[in-house]
Design an enzyme around this catalytic site. Structure first.
Site, PDB file in Angstrom:
ATOM      1  N   ASP A  53       0.843  -1.163  -0.021  1.00 47.29           N
ATOM      2  CA  ASP A  53       0.042  -0.116  -0.139  1.00 47.29           C
ATOM      3  C   ASP A  53       0.699   1.233   0.054  1.00 47.29           C
ATOM      4  O   ASP A  53       1.525   1.425   0.978  1.00 47.29           O
ATOM      5  CB  ASP A  53      -0.852  -0.004   1.378  1.00 47.29           C
ATOM      6  CG  ASP A  53      -2.080   1.145   1.051  1.00 47.29           C
ATOM      7  OD1 ASP A  53      -1.839   2.235   0.788  1.00 47.29           O
ATOM      8  OD2 ASP A  53      -3.192   0.556   1.808  1.00 47.29           O
ATOM      9  N   CYS A  76      -5.732   4.576  -3.646  1.00 48.04           N
ATOM     10  CA  CYS A  76      -5.794   3.032  -3.228  1.00 48.04           C
ATOM     11  C   CYS A  76      -7.171   2.490  -3.731  1.00 48.04           C
ATOM     12  O   CYS A  76      -6.936   1.233  -4.421  1.00 48.04           O
ATOM     13  CB  CYS A  76      -5.648   3.065  -1.623  1.00 48.04           C
ATOM     14  SG  CYS A  76      -4.080   3.768  -1.013  1.00 48.04           S
TER      15      CYS A  76
END
Length: 380
Positions: A43, A78
């Site tokens: 991430d 994201c």
């Protein structure tokens, strides 16, 4: 009997009936076994200046797999990127345009739906889509441990039961993944799909105690960090004031959290080796890049390469070359068509994929990237 068991029984009966009716004119040609599928997704890991702290991952994916140095997130934020990774579709086709749009995803377009219907055992571990309710079970997964993102003592929905999992979340995810591999291999009746999602190196960059003072080297920036004249940039960039010193702190925190991800990767592949599961198509990538003060910026979701470029590796022993560098322009939307190619799946014509299989020689000459303005942002 579970739905998966019923599917396997029906497949076995169909195969037996087909063989019984086949003429005895010669041996039946054996079809290649469908591979297991593994995705390890970090991430906010930028492509440049991060992989050097992950020697175990480099050994497993670069030395024993293929590196794709020209890899991009089609939407560098994201939730849209994660939706594209599991659908093979641009954000304008998933309708997941910002971090607030997780509810817009049609889960019937996802690779877990295709693989589940193909007889795969499917599992998800770690972060899922942004703002996913912790009490909501993810569709088309047989097993799951969905995390409310946190580094220490995170809350997980484990197969429908919400509980706090004590410890450092990257280590918890590693243990849960290894346990799932062992559970899947205890039956060995069908291939499996594992989608593994540590939160690292997302802020607030809390390292594991073991690595809280780890030496990750120094960094002197790059020309985009050191530029003094931003008059050619839009106002929001001219106003950005993140400094080299700020970036050094961000970098240190991010890299220290990635040391634990490196341990996770080794732990997972150690278990694969123990179970003899070499027929595994595995990917290592990030959902988007991250600015270390380039043009004064931090975070991502801006049209500069540091936000869009991602680390991207793939390995499949005997099918993808080991130690190779593939310089084609590739993207997060290429994961799903590659999996479909490997597993012999034809996309549903209602949901055409936008990416290309990495197993064929298709090479892009250009790449579409896209982003949408947002209001107050949730965690990215």
């Amino acid at each position: 009997m579970s739905p998966l068991s019923r599917r396997l029984l029906l497949c076995a009966l169909a195969a037996a009936m087909a063989l019984a009716g086949a003429p005895a004119t010669g041996p039946v040609s054996a079809q290649p076994a469908a591979p297991n599928i593994l995705i390890i997704l970090t991430d906010d890991q930028r492509a440049t200046d991060t992989m050097q702290v992950m020697p175990k991952t480099l050994r497993l994916f670069e030395e024993q797999g293929t590196r794709f140095p020209n890899a991009f997130a089609t939407t560098p934020v994201c939730c849209p990127s994660r939706a594209s990774i599991v659908t093979g579709r641009f954000a304008h086709n998933t309708n997941v345009l910002t971090n607030q749009d997780q509810a817009a995803l049609n889960h019937n377009t996802t690779i877990q739906r295709y693989l589940n219907e193909r007889g795969y055992q499917t599992a998800l571990v770690g972060k899922w889509l942004n703002n996913w309710p912790i009490t909501q079970n993810p569709p088309h997964f047989d097993r799951w441990a969905v995390m409310q993102p946190d580094y220490v003592d995170a809350e997980f929905n484990v197969d429908g039961a919400v509980k706090t999992m004590n410890g450092y979340s990257t280590d918890v995810i590693a243990d849960l993944t290894v346990d799932l591999i062992q559970d899947f291999e205890s039956t060995d009746a069908s291939p499996w799909f594992l989608h593994v999602n540590p939160w690292a190196p997302h802020g607030p960059w809390t390292p594991e105690t073991l690595y809280q003072n780890a030496d990750v080297g120094t960094w002197d920036g790059n020309p985009a960090v050191l530029e003094t004249d931003k008059s050619d940039k839009p106002q929001y960039v001219r106003s950005a004031a993140h400094t080299l010193d700020d970036a050094r702190l961000d970098r240190q925190g991010q890299l220290r959290t990635l040391l634990s991800v490196d341990d996770l990767v080794k732990q997972v592949f150690d278990r694969l080796e123990l179970t003899g599961e070499q027929n595994t198509l595995a990917f290592f990538l990030s959902d988007n890049g991250f600015f270390w003060s380039e043009h004064g910026l931090t975070s991502k979701n801006q049209p500069y390469t540091q936000a869009m470029e991602i680390p991207f590796f793939a390995r499949w022993p005997g099918r993808l070359p080991a130690g190779d560098t593939d310089r084609r322009m590739v993207a997060n939307i290429d994961i799903v068509p590659t999996i479909m190619d490997a597993a012999g799946i034809t996309p549903d014509p209602r949901f055409p994929v936008d990416g290309h299989s990495l197993l064929d020689p298709t090479a892009r000459k250009k790449m579409l990237t896209e982003a949408w303005a947002t209001g107050p942002r949730g965690p990215g």
